[in-house]
Design a protein around this motif. Structure first.
Motif, PDB file in Angstrom:
ATOM      1  N   SER A 197       0.836  -1.194   0.000  1.00 14.74           N
ATOM      2  CA  SER A 197       0.000   0.000   0.000  1.00 14.74           C
ATOM      3  C   SER A 197       0.873   1.247   0.000  1.00 14.74           C
ATOM      4  O   SER A 197       1.661   1.445   0.925  1.00 14.74           O
ATOM      5  N   PRO A 198       0.734   2.114  -0.996  1.00 19.07           N
ATOM      6  CA  PRO A 198       1.526   3.347  -1.001  1.00 19.07           C
ATOM      7  C   PRO A 198       1.123   4.301   0.115  1.00 19.07           C
ATOM      8  O   PRO A 198       1.841   5.248   0.414  1.00 19.07           O
ATOM      9  N   SER A 251      -4.738  -1.481   2.420  1.00 16.27           N
ATOM     10  CA  SER A 251      -4.835  -0.481   3.480  1.00 16.27           C
ATOM     11  C   SER A 251      -4.881   0.921   2.898  1.00 16.27           C
ATOM     12  O   SER A 251      -4.236   1.222   1.897  1.00 16.27           O
ATOM     13  N   GLY A 252      -5.633   1.803   3.568  1.00 11.52           N
ATOM     14  CA  GLY A 252      -5.738   3.188   3.154  1.00 11.52           C
ATOM     15  C   GLY A 252      -7.156   3.683   3.329  1.00 11.52           C
ATOM     16  O   GLY A 252      -8.031   2.937   3.784  1.00 11.52           O
ATOM     17  N   PRO A 253      -7.413   4.923   2.962  1.00 12.31           N
ATOM     18  CA  PRO A 253      -8.786   5.436   3.047  1.00 12.31           C
ATOM     19  C   PRO A 253      -9.750   4.656   2.158  1.00 12.31           C
ATOM     20  O   PRO A 253     -10.932   4.555   2.441  1.00 12.31           O
ATOM     21  N   GLU A 254      -9.234   4.122   1.068  1.00 11.05           N
ATOM     22  CA  GLU A 254      -9.898   3.135   0.238  1.00 11.05           C
ATOM     23  C   GLU A 254      -8.793   2.311  -0.406  1.00 11.05           C
ATOM     24  O   GLU A 254      -7.612   2.627  -0.262  1.00 11.05           O
ATOM     25  N   THR A 255      -9.139   1.233  -1.058  1.00 13.70           N
ATOM     26  CA  THR A 255      -8.107   0.416  -1.696  1.00 13.70           C
ATOM     27  C   THR A 255      -7.264   1.294  -2.620  1.00 13.70           C
ATOM     28  O   THR A 255      -7.821   2.024  -3.447  1.00 13.70           O
ATOM     29  N   PRO A 256      -5.936   1.261  -2.514  1.00 15.14           N
ATOM     30  CA  PRO A 256      -5.115   2.059  -3.435  1.00 15.14           C
ATOM     31  C   PRO A 256      -5.476   1.759  -4.884  1.00 15.14           C
ATOM     32  O   PRO A 256      -5.770   0.606  -5.233  1.00 15.14           O
ATOM     33  N   PRO A 257      -5.470   2.777  -5.740  1.00 14.08           N
ATOM     34  CA  PRO A 257      -5.977   2.575  -7.111  1.00 14.08           C
ATOM     35  C   PRO A 257      -5.238   1.499  -7.890  1.00 14.08           C
ATOM     36  O   PRO A 257      -5.855   0.727  -8.626  1.00 14.08           O
ATOM     37  N   GLY A 258      -3.900   1.440  -7.744  1.00 13.65           N
ATOM     38  CA  GLY A 258      -3.150   0.411  -8.459  1.00 13.65           C
ATOM     39  C   GLY A 258      -3.506  -0.982  -7.989  1.00 13.65           C
ATOM     40  O   GLY A 258      -3.679  -1.905  -8.794  1.00 13.65           O
ATOM     41  N   ALA A 275      -6.341 -10.257  -0.114  1.00 14.70           N
ATOM     42  CA  ALA A 275      -6.231  -8.878   0.342  1.00 14.70           C
ATOM     43  C   ALA A 275      -5.656  -8.876   1.745  1.00 14.70           C
ATOM     44  O   ALA A 275      -6.117  -9.631   2.614  1.00 14.70           O
ATOM     45  N   PHE A 276      -4.670  -8.028   1.985  1.00 16.94           N
ATOM     46  CA  PHE A 276      -4.058  -7.872   3.300  1.00 16.94           C
ATOM     47  C   PHE A 276      -4.484  -6.514   3.848  1.00 16.94           C
ATOM     48  O   PHE A 276      -4.334  -5.488   3.180  1.00 16.94           O
ATOM     49  N   GLN A 277      -5.029  -6.521   5.066  1.00 18.30           N
ATOM     50  CA  GLN A 277      -5.528  -5.279   5.664  1.00 18.30           C
ATOM     51  C   GLN A 277      -5.474  -5.424   7.191  1.00 18.30           C
ATOM     52  O   GLN A 277      -6.418  -5.882   7.823  1.00 18.30           O
TER      53      GLN A 277
END
Length: 317
Positions: A197-198, A251-258, A275-277
């Motif tokens: 996740s960036p 992880s992130g505010p939503e799934t990273p676009p890439g 998916a890892f979160q």
């Protein structure tokens, strides 16, 4: 031809914009050849035992039998459902027109290649990008009684109308699509592609380190560090489509676009996805089960993990 309008669903102005686009397109090709999610799945009133899964099934069914897609994307935080749908379409050989009115461009470094979107994958896979980044012209003669705010609204409306008309024209004049690049023979069917996740750390892929330490062959993204980020993005897409499995940190505010785009491409290519979160958050909507990510992500993946130990057990199975 049949057309799919991919758009953010969660606010009225997003749905209204997509409806305006779908209506313009329908006037050119016929309403029965245009699919507009939320509208055509009757999401507001749909009743199902597991509503989110049913909506995913309806959208995926249409994704599997379309001829072209037009996707609306704006801003640095790109809708993960739309990005997943783009990935699915691209991996299925479907051309995608991307529409944006964002006035920003992006780059991986201060002096790096300018990109239309914050992740080079979107730039790499789009058949055509329609970008209308400036307001409409100032009216020559202000209308009597019109405030400066109404004038500003009118300029935004003119910009939007130009963008929608240009996008429809582009969709109806698509070039022949070139085939996507194939994966490397030495990694085909053997490697685990690990997408970090960036939002956490672009340069510290702990998941990849953990898997490599467990004896797995690991492939990591190239696009964020490659001299040519678009070429790196195409290499990443090819690696995912030929990998044994995809492990994406969502992880992130939503799934990273890439990550979202690669999940869609993996699903269309028959590549198992996890998916890892580690710190999930949930969204809630009327009549729908709680979702730990956009439902297009939640039901596209084969497994959802919150610990590296669980990931390693999945790979060992």
């Amino acid at each position: 031809m049949t057309f799919y309008v991919a758009h953010r669903l969660f606010a009225a102005h997003d749905r209204a914009l997509a409806a305006a686009l779908a209506d313009r397109l329908a006037k050119k090709v016929g309403a029965d050849r245009v699919f507009l999610p939320f509208c055509d799945t009757d999401e507001e009133d749909l009743v199902a035992e597991v509503k989110g899964r049913r909506l995913f099934e309806l959208d995926r069914d249409r994704l599997g039998r379309l001829d072209a897609m037009i996707a609306i994307l704006h801003g640095p935080s790109l809708d993960d459902g739309v990005c997943m749908e783009i990935g699915y379409a691209i991996a299925s050989g479907v051309p995608v027109v991307v529409l944006t009115t964002d006035f920003q461009t992006y780059s991986m470094t201060e002096a790096g290649t300018r990109l239309e979107f914050p992740d080079p994958l979107l730039q790499a896979v789009a058949t055509r990008i329609v970008r209308v980044a400036t307001l409409g012209p100032l009216p020559q003669l202000p209308a009597p009684g019109r405030s400066r705010f109404q004038g500003f609204e009118a300029r935004n409306a003119a910009q939007t109308n130009t963008a929608l008309d240009t996008a429809v024209d582009a969709l109806l004049d698509l070039p022949d699509r070139e085939p996507l690049p194939a994966g490397s023979p030495e990694t085909t069917g053997a490697a685990i592609y690990v997408e970090p996740s960036p939002y956490l750390s672009r340069h510290m892929n702990h998941l990849a380190e953990s898997l490599a330490g467990g004896g797995h062959t690991v492939v990591e993204p190239q696009r964020f560090t490659a001299p040519d980020p678009v070429a790196g993005a195409l290499a990443d897409l090819a690696a995912v489509r030929s990998a044994a499995r995809l492990l994406a940190d969502v992880s992130g505010p939503e799934t990273p676009p890439g990550a979202a785009l690669l999940i869609g491409a993996a699903l269309a290519s028959g590549v198992p996805v996890a998916a890892f979160q580690p710190y999930p958050t949930f969204t809630h909507a009327h009549g729908r089960e709680p979702n730990w990510r956009n439902l297009m992500i939640q039901y596209a993946v084969d497994a959802h993990f919150s610990s590296e130990k669980a990931v390693l057990s999945w790979l060992a199975a």
